[in-house]
Design a protein around this motif. Structure first.
Motif, PDB file in Angstrom:
ATOM      1  N   ARG A 418       1.715  -6.245   8.245  1.00  0.00           N
ATOM      2  CA  ARG A 418       1.952  -6.131   6.893  1.00  0.00           C
ATOM      3  C   ARG A 418       2.048  -7.512   6.712  1.00  0.00           C
ATOM      4  O   ARG A 418       2.608  -7.534   5.169  1.00  0.00           O
ATOM      5  N   LYS A 419       2.650  -8.015   7.431  1.00  0.00           N
ATOM      6  CA  LYS A 419       4.184  -9.495   7.020  1.00  0.00           C
ATOM      7  C   LYS A 419       3.259 -10.335   8.068  1.00  0.00           C
ATOM      8  O   LYS A 419       4.009 -11.859   7.342  1.00  0.00           O
ATOM      9  N   TRP A 468       4.365 -15.650   2.918  1.00  0.00           N
ATOM     10  CA  TRP A 468       3.567 -14.462   1.894  1.00  0.00           C
ATOM     11  C   TRP A 468       1.981 -15.075   1.992  1.00  0.00           C
ATOM     12  O   TRP A 468       0.950 -13.763   1.897  1.00  0.00           O
ATOM     13  N   GLN A 520       7.046  -8.836  -4.280  1.00  0.00           N
ATOM     14  CA  GLN A 520       6.912  -7.491  -3.856  1.00  0.00           C
ATOM     15  C   GLN A 520       5.708  -6.684  -3.887  1.00  0.00           C
ATOM     16  O   GLN A 520       5.272  -6.015  -2.930  1.00  0.00           O
ATOM     17  N   GLU A 523       3.678  -7.534  -0.360  1.00  0.00           N
ATOM     18  CA  GLU A 523       4.385  -6.842   0.848  1.00  0.00           C
ATOM     19  C   GLU A 523       4.057  -5.129   0.672  1.00  0.00           C
ATOM     20  O   GLU A 523       3.360  -4.368   1.749  1.00  0.00           O
ATOM     21  N   ARG A 527       1.587  -3.266   3.444  1.00  0.00           N
ATOM     22  CA  ARG A 527       1.841  -2.106   4.311  1.00  0.00           C
ATOM     23  C   ARG A 527       0.314  -1.060   4.281  1.00  0.00           C
ATOM     24  O   ARG A 527       0.500  -0.643   4.804  1.00  0.00           O
TER      25      ARG A 527
END
Length: 538
Positions: A418-419, A468, A520, A523, A527
């Motif tokens: 996810r990151k 990101w 946001q 992210e 996820r």
């Protein structure tokens, strides 16, 4: 090798006119490019008026009355091409006697038993020799009919270059210059000639001499060694066998992929061997504890047997023995650019439960790519030894016993996926597998970043947020191969010009509900996608 100091200086005309020369299979192919041929021509042209010129060392052995060229092939073949150009220019200008002399000294000898003319220089490779003999017999280089990366093309290109330069040089005074050139290459060019007394050691002489200068490739060394281990009666057949195996690997312009194939096949038999140690291991010159190399006949048989399946590993669209599931796994690993597990793939091809072994291996690789890495020498060693044990036991589940400590948990997988930033190959594969719910997804759509990091017009992102940009949550699969310029300006431009081109399996409403695009949102989508992927890979 101290006898090399006793090499004698010999006129090129005397050397060539009294012998016939074969370039044997263990030699490098003719490899001179434009730069080397141009330098050869310039050196001769600049010394034409001043007199003697030294062409360097030629090392020969003799078999059945034919001189075998151990070292000096490039210069000897190029000199033959220049002599051929001279002979046909002499014929065109009506200098028949001069043309006959050049032909007799440099191009053809007469077999007194059959009264046939035979080439003074010929090559062991039939295709390349055919090209050389066409040039000698016709004075024309068939370059237009040949592939750009072939040895035959280089021979023809060298001849065309020399012929063009010679025509230009002869323009001012063709009669005198033809005589001058013929005298120069016959009586004023010198080789240092060493004839090795033991023809059987020619392979070793070749290796020693050539590794002093431009380093032999591992493929050159292996060909040299393997052919030296077969009796003379088998060498032509073994050379053709080697050539047929090597040819499909030559598309990358080097021998590295072919050597990689050899090393992977050897790995299944003997365990891990470093690339730098492959030749010494196979030639049994540097022992590795507990490991015995295959004999040359065994190695050739192993390469023949493994080649069809290995070709499908490189190109899953090619024909061969692999089952459909194997081909899908090969394609998946290629999407991730994973090569180090190919020895295991070779070993799994021979076990009863190939399907289960492939699934275990693919899961392990993908989990490791996401959470850790596969780039260390120790991991390659682990994979190599596991491949050998699978081959020895015929059991795929040896992999679980040998490699389970390289695996990761579902939570670790989700957290990293996810990151973590990845390259486009990995992101594309992971998004396809999550959206299509498959470990071996059919390639669908082209991966694009929602927010392109280099687009300065987007709001909502700071310099610190650039991390990101290359994460899974900032990606989408679309039918559009090239991103429209308008889709890079801002969030609305993306929705208008790229989102509508998303593949059918993408969740467009999720993007459309987002009033803006920011860290946001990335992210959160990351996820969700990571959990979807975990459902596939665990």
């Amino acid at each position: 090798m101290s006898g090399l100091l006793n090499a004698s200086a010999t006129q090129a005309g005397a050397l060539v006119s009294n012998n016939r020369f074969e370039v044997p299979q263990f030699q490098r192919e003719y490899s001179w490019e434009d730069d080397q041929v141009s330098e050869f021509w310039s050196d001769l042209r600049n010394n034409l008026e001043t007199g003697e010129y030294f062409l360097g060392l030629v090392i020969l052995t003799e078999e059945n009355g034919i001189k075998q060229v151990v070292d000096g092939q490039q210069r000897l073949v190029t000199l033959t091409l220049l002599a051929t150009a001279l002979q046909y220019e002499a014929m065109a200008l009506g200098r028949k006697a001069l043309a006959l002399r050049i032909e007799a000294d440099f191009m053809k000898s007469v077999n007194y038993e059959t009264d046939e003319k035979e080439p003074r220089v010929f090559l062991s490779d039939p295709d390349d020799n055919k090209t050389l003999q066409v040039i000698l017999n016709t004075g024309e280089g068939p370059a237009d009919e040949l592939l750009d990366d072939s040895v035959s093309f280089r021979i023809a290109r060298s001849y065309n270059f020399l012929r063009s330069k010679l025509k230009e040089d002869l323009k001012a005074d063709p009669f005198r210059r033809l005589g001058k050139w013929t005298e120069f290459i016959t009586d004023q060019l010198y080789f240092a000639v060493f004839i090795h007394p033991d023809a059987a050691s020619a392979y070793q002489v070749f290796e020693v001499v050539n590794t002093r200068g431009r380093e032999l490739t591992t493929a050159d060394l292996l060909k040299n060694y393997l052919l030296s281990q077969f009796p003379n009666s088998e060498r032509a057949e073994r050379y053709e066998q080697w050539r047929n195996l090597a040819k499909p690997f030559s598309q990358d312009g080097s021998n590295s992929t072919f050597v990689q194939f050899i090393r992977h096949v050897v790995t299944v038999h003997s365990g891990h061997v470093l690339p730098k140690d492959l030749f010494n291991f196979l030639a049994n010159r540097r022992g590795q504890s507990g490991k015995t190399p295959p004999s040359p006949p065994e190695l050739m048989a192993m390469l023949e047997e493994r080649f069809p399946i290995y070709r499908q590993m490189m190109d899953p669209t090619s024909s061969g023995p692999a089952e459909p599931h194997q081909l899908r796994v090969f394609a998946a690993l290629n999407s991730l650019n994973i090569i180090t597990v190919r020895p295991i793939l070779l070993a799994l091809h021979d076990v009863d439960q190939t399907h289960q072994g492939l699934d275990y291996l693919l899961r392990l690789v993908v989990r490791r790519v996401v959470v850790g890495n596969l780039g260390t020498g120790n991991i390659e060693r682990r994979f190599s030894e596991a491949a050998r044990k699978v081959s020895e036991t015929g059991e795929w589940n040896i992999l679980h016993r040998e490699l389970s400590d390289l695996d990761h948990t579902r939570d670790e997988f989700i957290e990293q996926l996810r990151k973590r930033s990845f390259n486009k190959n990995i992101l594309g594969f992971m998004r396809q597998s999550a959206i299509l719910h498959s470990m071996t997804p059919e390639p669908k759509g082209v991966l694009h970043f929602v927010w392109p990091r280099n687009a300065g017009t987007w709001t909502g992102f700071s310099d610190e947020d650039g991390y990101w940009a290359s994460t899974l949550g900032n990606t989408i699969l679309a039918e559009e191969r090239t991103r429209p310029k308008e889709a890079s300006i801002n969030w609305n431009g993306f929705k208008e010009h790229l989102l509508r081109k998303a593949i059918a399996e993408e969740n467009r409403p999720r993007f459309e509900r987002a009033g803006d695009w920011n860290v946001q949102q990335i992210e959160e989508l990351g996820r969700i996608m990571a959990e979807q992927a975990a459902d596939v890979w665990f």
